[in-house]
Design a protein around this motif. Structure first.
Motif, PDB file in Angstrom:
ATOM      1  N   PRO A 115     -41.984  78.666 -20.489  1.00 29.29           N
ATOM      2  CA  PRO A 115     -41.056  77.995 -19.578  1.00 29.29           C
ATOM      3  C   PRO A 115     -41.491  77.932 -18.118  1.00 29.29           C
ATOM      4  O   PRO A 115     -40.951  77.133 -17.359  1.00 29.29           O
ATOM      5  N   HIS A 116     -42.445  78.769 -17.704  1.00 31.55           N
ATOM      6  CA  HIS A 116     -42.745  78.915 -16.286  1.00 31.55           C
ATOM      7  C   HIS A 116     -44.170  78.478 -15.980  1.00 31.55           C
ATOM      8  O   HIS A 116     -45.106  78.816 -16.705  1.00 31.55           O
ATOM      9  N   TYR A 117     -44.324  77.759 -14.884  1.00 29.29           N
ATOM     10  CA  TYR A 117     -45.636  77.201 -14.557  1.00 29.29           C
ATOM     11  C   TYR A 117     -46.522  78.194 -13.814  1.00 29.29           C
ATOM     12  O   TYR A 117     -46.095  78.871 -12.880  1.00 29.29           O
ATOM     13  N   SER A 118     -47.757  78.260 -14.252  1.00 32.24           N
ATOM     14  CA  SER A 118     -48.833  78.902 -13.491  1.00 32.24           C
ATOM     15  C   SER A 118     -50.095  78.098 -13.757  1.00 32.24           C
ATOM     16  O   SER A 118     -50.276  77.558 -14.855  1.00 32.24           O
ATOM     17  N   SER A 119     -50.947  78.046 -12.761  1.00 37.70           N
ATOM     18  CA  SER A 119     -52.218  77.348 -12.957  1.00 37.70           C
ATOM     19  C   SER A 119     -53.041  78.010 -14.051  1.00 37.70           C
ATOM     20  O   SER A 119     -53.861  77.367 -14.703  1.00 37.70           O
ATOM     21  N   MET A 120     -52.804  79.318 -14.282  1.00 35.17           N
ATOM     22  CA  MET A 120     -53.575  80.049 -15.282  1.00 35.17           C
ATOM     23  C   MET A 120     -52.922  80.035 -16.660  1.00 35.17           C
ATOM     24  O   MET A 120     -53.527  80.507 -17.624  1.00 35.17           O
ATOM     25  N   VAL A 176     -31.144  96.576 -16.946  1.00 37.62           N
ATOM     26  CA  VAL A 176     -31.726  95.457 -17.695  1.00 37.62           C
ATOM     27  C   VAL A 176     -33.058  95.107 -17.040  1.00 37.62           C
ATOM     28  O   VAL A 176     -33.121  94.865 -15.827  1.00 37.62           O
ATOM     29  N   ILE A 177     -34.108  95.074 -17.848  1.00 37.28           N
ATOM     30  CA  ILE A 177     -35.438  94.730 -17.342  1.00 37.28           C
ATOM     31  C   ILE A 177     -35.873  93.407 -17.972  1.00 37.28           C
ATOM     32  O   ILE A 177     -36.058  93.314 -19.188  1.00 37.28           O
ATOM     33  N   PHE A 178     -36.021  92.387 -17.147  1.00 31.57           N
ATOM     34  CA  PHE A 178     -36.573  91.111 -17.596  1.00 31.57           C
ATOM     35  C   PHE A 178     -38.094  91.190 -17.440  1.00 31.57           C
ATOM     36  O   PHE A 178     -38.601  91.818 -16.501  1.00 31.57           O
ATOM     37  N   SER A 179     -38.821  90.546 -18.350  1.00 30.20           N
ATOM     38  CA  SER A 179     -40.278  90.684 -18.296  1.00 30.20           C
ATOM     39  C   SER A 179     -40.991  89.398 -18.679  1.00 30.20           C
ATOM     40  O   SER A 179     -40.409  88.486 -19.268  1.00 30.20           O
ATOM     41  N   ALA A 180     -42.274  89.373 -18.335  1.00 28.21           N
ATOM     42  CA  ALA A 180     -43.160  88.266 -18.707  1.00 28.21           C
ATOM     43  C   ALA A 180     -44.594  88.780 -18.637  1.00 28.21           C
ATOM     44  O   ALA A 180     -44.877  89.832 -18.062  1.00 28.21           O
ATOM     45  N   HIS A 181     -45.505  88.006 -19.208  1.00 30.50           N
ATOM     46  CA  HIS A 181     -46.911  88.393 -19.235  1.00 30.50           C
ATOM     47  C   HIS A 181     -47.477  88.426 -17.817  1.00 30.50           C
ATOM     48  O   HIS A 181     -47.277  87.507 -17.029  1.00 30.50           O
ATOM     49  N   SER A 182     -48.188  89.488 -17.508  1.00 31.75           N
ATOM     50  CA  SER A 182     -48.849  89.576 -16.215  1.00 31.75           C
ATOM     51  C   SER A 182     -50.033  88.616 -16.157  1.00 31.75           C
ATOM     52  O   SER A 182     -50.563  88.186 -17.183  1.00 31.75           O
ATOM     53  N   LEU A 183     -50.424  88.283 -14.935  1.00 35.39           N
ATOM     54  CA  LEU A 183     -51.600  87.452 -14.672  1.00 35.39           C
ATOM     55  C   LEU A 183     -52.352  88.073 -13.496  1.00 35.39           C
ATOM     56  O   LEU A 183     -51.792  88.900 -12.759  1.00 35.39           O
ATOM     57  N   LYS A 185     -53.577  89.064  -9.997  1.00 38.12           N
ATOM     58  CA  LYS A 185     -52.800  89.060  -8.766  1.00 38.12           C
ATOM     59  C   LYS A 185     -53.238  87.978  -7.788  1.00 38.12           C
ATOM     60  O   LYS A 185     -52.459  87.537  -6.936  1.00 38.12           O
ATOM     61  N   ARG A 186     -54.470  87.519  -7.904  1.00 38.45           N
ATOM     62  CA  ARG A 186     -54.992  86.540  -6.955  1.00 38.45           C
ATOM     63  C   ARG A 186     -54.231  85.213  -6.986  1.00 38.45           C
ATOM     64  O   ARG A 186     -54.335  84.420  -6.047  1.00 38.45           O
ATOM     65  N   ILE A 187     -53.459  84.965  -8.045  1.00 40.95           N
ATOM     66  CA  ILE A 187     -52.726  83.693  -8.082  1.00 40.95           C
ATOM     67  C   ILE A 187     -51.705  83.589  -6.959  1.00 40.95           C
ATOM     68  O   ILE A 187     -51.367  82.499  -6.523  1.00 40.95           O
ATOM     69  N   LEU A 188     -51.217  84.745  -6.458  1.00 42.70           N
ATOM     70  CA  LEU A 188     -50.226  84.713  -5.393  1.00 42.70           C
ATOM     71  C   LEU A 188     -50.831  84.155  -4.107  1.00 42.70           C
ATOM     72  O   LEU A 188     -50.187  83.386  -3.388  1.00 42.70           O
ATOM     73  N   ALA A 189     -52.073  84.541  -3.822  1.00 47.05           N
ATOM     74  CA  ALA A 189     -52.746  84.040  -2.620  1.00 47.05           C
ATOM     75  C   ALA A 189     -53.027  82.547  -2.716  1.00 47.05           C
ATOM     76  O   ALA A 189     -53.222  81.872  -1.698  1.00 47.05           O
ATOM     77  N   GLU A 190     -53.035  82.040  -3.951  1.00 53.03           N
ATOM     78  CA  GLU A 190     -53.296  80.618  -4.174  1.00 53.03           C
ATOM     79  C   GLU A 190     -52.010  79.793  -4.149  1.00 53.03           C
ATOM     80  O   GLU A 190     -52.022  78.592  -4.397  1.00 53.03           O
ATOM     81  N   THR A 215     -33.752  94.308 -12.978  1.00 54.69           N
ATOM     82  CA  THR A 215     -34.997  94.146 -12.249  1.00 54.69           C
ATOM     83  C   THR A 215     -35.937  93.296 -13.083  1.00 54.69           C
ATOM     84  O   THR A 215     -35.640  92.971 -14.235  1.00 54.69           O
ATOM     85  N   PHE A 216     -37.050  92.949 -12.495  1.00 53.18           N
ATOM     86  CA  PHE A 216     -38.076  92.190 -13.220  1.00 53.18           C
ATOM     87  C   PHE A 216     -39.364  92.999 -13.237  1.00 53.18           C
ATOM     88  O   PHE A 216     -39.716  93.649 -12.243  1.00 53.18           O
ATOM     89  N   ALA A 217     -40.075  92.952 -14.354  1.00 51.50           N
ATOM     90  CA  ALA A 217     -41.349  93.655 -14.475  1.00 51.50           C
ATOM     91  C   ALA A 217     -42.324  92.803 -15.276  1.00 51.50           C
ATOM     92  O   ALA A 217     -41.924  91.954 -16.076  1.00 51.50           O
ATOM     93  N   PHE A 218     -43.595  93.038 -15.051  1.00 47.22           N
ATOM     94  CA  PHE A 218     -44.621  92.380 -15.843  1.00 47.22           C
ATOM     95  C   PHE A 218     -45.028  93.279 -17.003  1.00 47.22           C
ATOM     96  O   PHE A 218     -44.717  94.474 -17.033  1.00 47.22           O
ATOM     97  N   GLN A 219     -45.741  92.703 -17.954  1.00 51.00           N
ATOM     98  CA  GLN A 219     -46.189  93.453 -19.118  1.00 51.00           C
ATOM     99  C   GLN A 219     -47.504  92.877 -19.626  1.00 51.00           C
ATOM    100  O   GLN A 219     -47.919  91.787 -19.233  1.00 51.00           O
ATOM    101  N   SER A 220     -48.145  93.631 -20.503  1.00 52.77           N
ATOM    102  CA  SER A 220     -49.287  93.139 -21.282  1.00 52.77           C
ATOM    103  C   SER A 220     -50.480  92.719 -20.427  1.00 52.77           C
ATOM    104  O   SER A 220     -51.241  91.825 -20.795  1.00 52.77           O
ATOM    105  N   ALA A 221     -50.666  93.381 -19.271  1.00 50.39           N
ATOM    106  CA  ALA A 221     -51.816  93.065 -18.420  1.00 50.39           C
ATOM    107  C   ALA A 221     -53.117  93.388 -19.135  1.00 50.39           C
ATOM    108  O   ALA A 221     -53.198  94.356 -19.894  1.00 50.39           O
ATOM    109  N   SER A 222     -54.131  92.575 -18.893  1.00 44.08           N
ATOM    110  CA  SER A 222     -55.449  92.815 -19.482  1.00 44.08           C
ATOM    111  C   SER A 222     -56.300  93.650 -18.534  1.00 44.08           C
ATOM    112  O   SER A 222     -56.031  93.736 -17.329  1.00 44.08           O
ATOM    113  N   THR A 223     -57.334  94.261 -19.097  1.00 45.93           N
ATOM    114  CA  THR A 223     -58.283  95.036 -18.294  1.00 45.93           C
ATOM    115  C   THR A 223     -59.486  94.158 -18.015  1.00 45.93           C
ATOM    116  O   THR A 223     -60.355  93.971 -18.860  1.00 45.93           O
TER     117      THR A 223
END
Length: 308
Positions: A115-120, A176-183, A185-190, A215-223
């Protein structure tokens, strides 16, 4: 070349998932842009799939969602040929678009099951489709639905699922914690809108239910060797373990049951709560919710009308 009499197509795109445990290696290698994973990393991913009972139902659910959206278009008098393409497994997005060209499709609307747009994320799906379109059918009109995170039916559906898990819990003792896949961090500067759109969806759901503590939290970040967006959902659970007795997790970024929901939330977040003596509940994902899928069909139908 086969010329289809309708000439209109619905292209539904999703992330993809291995069809079997044996397919985990090629799947993981594709995600890593052709670089095979280290044996330990591969085994870790295999273990996660096995923990949820084998390959995730993502592909099956994505196909059900696609068929439901196509059905909504048909009810609105918009006849389309349905194509489903994945980012990391066959049929790939490029393969689906190539087939559209072979079938003589002249006009298509592309929809990413995110549902949410990101360039990545959504942006990269679009790039795959556009590249294939330019190569195989340069005259084909290809429009996209970029985002649908504020769709009223989506907000209602998420709110209903959260409300079901809040039943019987004290509001003051529940986070209640809402979440989505992490991406990365550099996308914020873009100037990427991903975080803002996720926060907006979360707030709309929380406001609809008048949730006092969320609150909102990210999840499933890659290494990958670079910073990813946080905070991570497991850290948020631990940081709030003294303030609350109940944790309700709801993913707003994932729209179907798959590894990141069934394992990262259904097992890892659950076990973290158990470790901290917290009551854990997980809101159901929307999957092929008929009301939400029909609402998406309505937006897609409008895009076809605008392109006419």
């Amino acid at each position: 070349m086969i010329i289809h009499p309708m000439k209109q197509a619905l292209l539904v795109m999703h992330y993809g998932t291995p069809k079997s445990i044996d397919d985990v290696l090629p799947y993981y290698t594709h995600i890593r842009r052709g670089r095979p994973p280290e044996p330990a990393a591969l085994q870790n991913l295999v273990d996660r799939y096995q923990a949820i009972g084998g390959p995730s139902p993502l592909t099956k659910i994505s196909e059900e969602q696609a068929l439901a959206i196509q059905g909504g278009l048909q009810r609105r008098g918009v006849d389309t040929v349905l194509y489903v393409g994945a980012k990391h497994t066959h049929p790939f997005i490029g393969e689906a678009v190539e087939q559209m060209a072979k079938d003589g499709i002249s006009e298509a609307v592309g929809l990413v099951l995110a549902p949410h747009y990101s360039s990545m994320s959504v942006g990269s799906y679009k790039d795959y489709a556009v590249k294939a379109g330019d190569q195989h059918a340069p005259d084909m009109a290809l429009l996209f639905l970029d985002r649908w995170g504020t769709l009223p039916e989506l907000i209602d559906g998420l709110a209903n699922r959260v409300a079901a898990q809040l039943e019987g819990l004290s509001p003051d003792e529940t986070l209640v914690i809402f979440s989505a896949h992490s991406l990365p961090k550099r996308i914020l500067a873009e100037g990427d809108p991903y975080l803002d759109e996720l926060t907006e969806t979360s707030k709309l759901v929380a406001d609809k239910l008048a949730i006092p503590h969320w609150t909102f939290a990210f999840q499933s970040a890659s290494t990958t060797g670079e910073p990813w967006l946080g905070p991570d959902v497991l850290d948020v659970i631990e940081q709030n373990s003294k303030a609350y007795k109940n944790i309700v997790c709801c993913t707003v970024g994932f729209v179907s049951d798959h590894l990141e929901v069934l394992y990262d939330l259904g097992i890892e977040a659950r076990d973290k709560c158990a470790e901290l003596s917290l009551n854990f509940r997980l809101a159901k994902t929307i999957n092929a919710d008929p009301t939400i899928m029909d609402a998406l069909a309505g937006i897609v139908a409008e895009l076809f009308t605008k392109s006419a």
